[in-house]
Design an enzyme around this catalytic site. Structure first.
Site, PDB file in Angstrom:
ATOM      1  N   GLY A 180      -2.460  -4.520 -18.653  1.00 31.78           N
ATOM      2  CA  GLY A 180      -1.834  -5.802 -18.358  1.00 31.78           C
ATOM      3  C   GLY A 180      -0.433  -5.865 -18.925  1.00 31.78           C
ATOM      4  O   GLY A 180       0.078  -4.892 -19.515  1.00 31.78           O
ATOM      5  N   GLU A 186       3.956  -4.566 -22.347  1.00 30.74           N
ATOM      6  CA  GLU A 186       2.854  -4.020 -21.562  1.00 30.74           C
ATOM      7  C   GLU A 186       1.758  -3.491 -22.476  1.00 30.74           C
ATOM      8  O   GLU A 186       2.026  -3.038 -23.593  1.00 30.74           O
ATOM      9  CB  GLU A 186       3.361  -2.896 -20.655  1.00 30.74           C
ATOM     10  CG  GLU A 186       4.371  -3.366 -19.615  1.00 30.74           C
ATOM     11  CD  GLU A 186       4.890  -2.223 -18.761  1.00 30.74           C
ATOM     12  OE1 GLU A 186       5.077  -2.431 -17.553  1.00 30.74           O
ATOM     13  OE2 GLU A 186       5.113  -1.120 -19.326  1.00 30.74           O
ATOM     14  N   VAL A 187       0.519  -3.528 -21.947  1.00 27.39           N
ATOM     15  CA  VAL A 187      -0.648  -3.068 -22.697  1.00 27.39           C
ATOM     16  C   VAL A 187      -1.311  -1.943 -21.911  1.00 27.39           C
ATOM     17  O   VAL A 187      -1.570  -2.085 -20.706  1.00 27.39           O
ATOM     18  CB  VAL A 187      -1.651  -4.208 -22.948  1.00 27.39           C
ATOM     19  CG1 VAL A 187      -2.831  -3.715 -23.781  1.00 27.39           C
ATOM     20  CG2 VAL A 187      -0.971  -5.385 -23.640  1.00 27.39           C
ATOM     21  N   ASP A 295      -1.270 -19.783 -31.163  1.00 25.69           N
ATOM     22  CA  ASP A 295      -1.489 -19.570 -29.727  1.00 25.69           C
ATOM     23  C   ASP A 295      -2.941 -19.170 -29.468  1.00 25.69           C
ATOM     24  O   ASP A 295      -3.226 -18.218 -28.739  1.00 25.69           O
ATOM     25  CB  ASP A 295      -0.541 -18.490 -29.200  1.00 25.69           C
ATOM     26  CG  ASP A 295      -0.452 -18.499 -27.664  1.00 25.69           C
ATOM     27  OD1 ASP A 295      -0.839 -19.517 -27.052  1.00 25.69           O
ATOM     28  OD2 ASP A 295      -0.010 -17.484 -27.084  1.00 25.69           O
TER      29      ASP A 295
END
Length: 432
Positions: A180, A186-187, A295
């Site tokens: 993702g 980015e991962v 968050d």
């Protein structure tokens, strides 16, 4: 006349013979005494020589005995330190202290070890919560002159230094499929030293901003200091340009958001309790470390194959985005649908109470398997939350315990919300 003269002569001869016999006796006695004295002297000399030999033998035996004792002590000390070295090696392998601590332990490498206070034998103290053996603390109070810690009474205990950042060894990293992307970067899925990991790479746009990179490095240092079963574990990191990244443990089910809204898994009530309890426990730990998430949402809760939940991305993405001037909520850190009214109104910063508010929204999302405020404009929702106390509608077919808890967590007044320690206690009473 002649007879008288003969008698006198015989008497004189008799007297002379008796005196000779006495003289002989006296002579014989003197000789005996002289022989006895000479014999006694020889015996004394013989005894003296034998005593000297016995003393010599005794001294030899004492020297041998002392030598044997000395060798035994050295052997015992060598065995004791060998066992300590083995114990130290095991600790290093399990993540305990490093070889640089040998000097502070009184056993510098390559030099003779100092004798420990217990006579040369290793001391095993009470086990700490991580399973490592800890030496008993010296008597005396810890911080502020009280009890509980080691050190001299009345002296404040020093705070333990944070563990160093483990640098990524690039040749041992294998990057796989992309999982993702987001504001952070980015991962990717990958392996590091044969361990499955998630690789989070800072986006090139952020990597070119000095403030964002500085915030990234500071936050990574904090992440390495955290150890809790329901907080995502950081494996290694690379803080140097041009390719900053963080490696974390890999969670096979991905985010709670993906499980609920993409895979559309319908968790049972025991699974709901398990996930919420894990998240609340991880958040309670973060607050105990004086850390605020800012968050908390379903996209920042990760699950493994057995639905073990771990809190992730606490502070890292929001801190980097804020430092870069690119916060996602119009200058606010976090996601609008999960932000507390005092944060939305900009009358208070993020606090533990604002994290509890987000947890209330998370309960509703998990129970209903629906994103919060679906189909509504996030900015319009934010205005109504501040001005009207607007919240998602009460979920139907929900256990009363969860309905009451979510309403307490998203209370309009921050002071009316429970702490995560209290939330954990309430969830323990839930069925399942």
């Amino acid at each position: 006349m002649c007879e008288a003269a003969d008698a006198l002569a015989a008497q004189a001869a008799l007297s002379a013979g008796g005196g000779g016999r006495r003289s002989g006796s006296e002579s014989d006695g003197s000789s005996y005494e002289r022989r006895r004295r000479r014999g006694g002297g020889r015996r004394r000399r013989d005894r003296g020589s034998s005593s000297e030999e016995e003393d010599s033998r005794s001294e030899d035996s004492a020297d041998d005995y002392r030598e044997r004792r000395r060798e035994d002590r050295h052997e015992r000390r060598r065995r004791s330190w060998d066992s300590v070295e083995d114990h130290d090696h095991d600790r290093r392998g399990r993540g305990g202290y490093s070889s640089e601590e040998d000097d502070r332990r009184g056993r510098p490498d390559g030099r003779e070890a100092a004798t420990p206070p217990n006579g040369g034998f290793p001391t095993r103290g009470p086990s700490d919560p991580t399973g490592h053996d800890r030496a008993p603390a010296p008597p005396g109070g810890g911080g502020g002159g009280g009890g509980g810690g080691g050190g001299p009474p009345g002296r404040k205990a020093k705070k333990a230094a944070p563990p160093p950042i483990v640098d990524v060894v690039v040749r041992r990293l294998r990057t796989g499929e992309k999982l993702g992307s987001g504001a952070f970067g980015e991962v990717f899925k990958g392996t590091y030293q044969d361990e499955p990991v998630a690789i989070k790479k800072l986006s090139p746009a952020l990597a070119n901003k000095e403030a964002a990179v500085a915030a990234f490095r500071a936050e990574v240092g904090v992440l390495f200091s955290l150890r809790h079963p329901h907080v995502l574990r950081v494996v290694a990191a690379r803080t140097a340009l041009p390719d900053p990244m963080v490696l974390t443990e890999y969670m096979s089910r991905g985010t709670l958001f993906d499980v609920l809204h993409k895979a559309r898994v319908a968790p049972t009530w025991p699974v709901v309790k398990r996930i919420l309890s894990h998240v609340a426990g991880g958040m309670a730990y973060l607050h105990a470390q004086s850390l605020v998430h800012r968050d908390l949402k379903s996209a920042n809760v990760l699950l493994d194959g057995s639905f073990t939940a771990k809190v992730s991305d606490f502070g890292l993405a929001t801190a980097v985005a804020t430092a870069a001037g690119e916060s996602a909520a119009g200058g606010l850190c976090g996601t609008l649908q999960y932000l507390a009214p005092e944060v939305l109104a900009a009358v208070a910063p993020h606090t533990p109470a604002s994290d509890v508010y987000a947890f209330g929204i998370l309960i509703w999302e998990l129970v209903t398997r629906t994103p919060p405020y679906p189909g509504e404009d996030p900015h319009a929702v934010a205005g109504r939350v501040v001005d009207e106390g607007y919240r998602p509608p009460p979920p139907p077919n929900c256990l009363q315990l969860y309905r009451d808890l979510m309403q307490r967590c998203w209370a309009q007044a921050a002071a009316a919300r429970p702490s995560f320690e209290e939330v954990v206690t309430v969830l323990a009473k839930a069925p399942g």
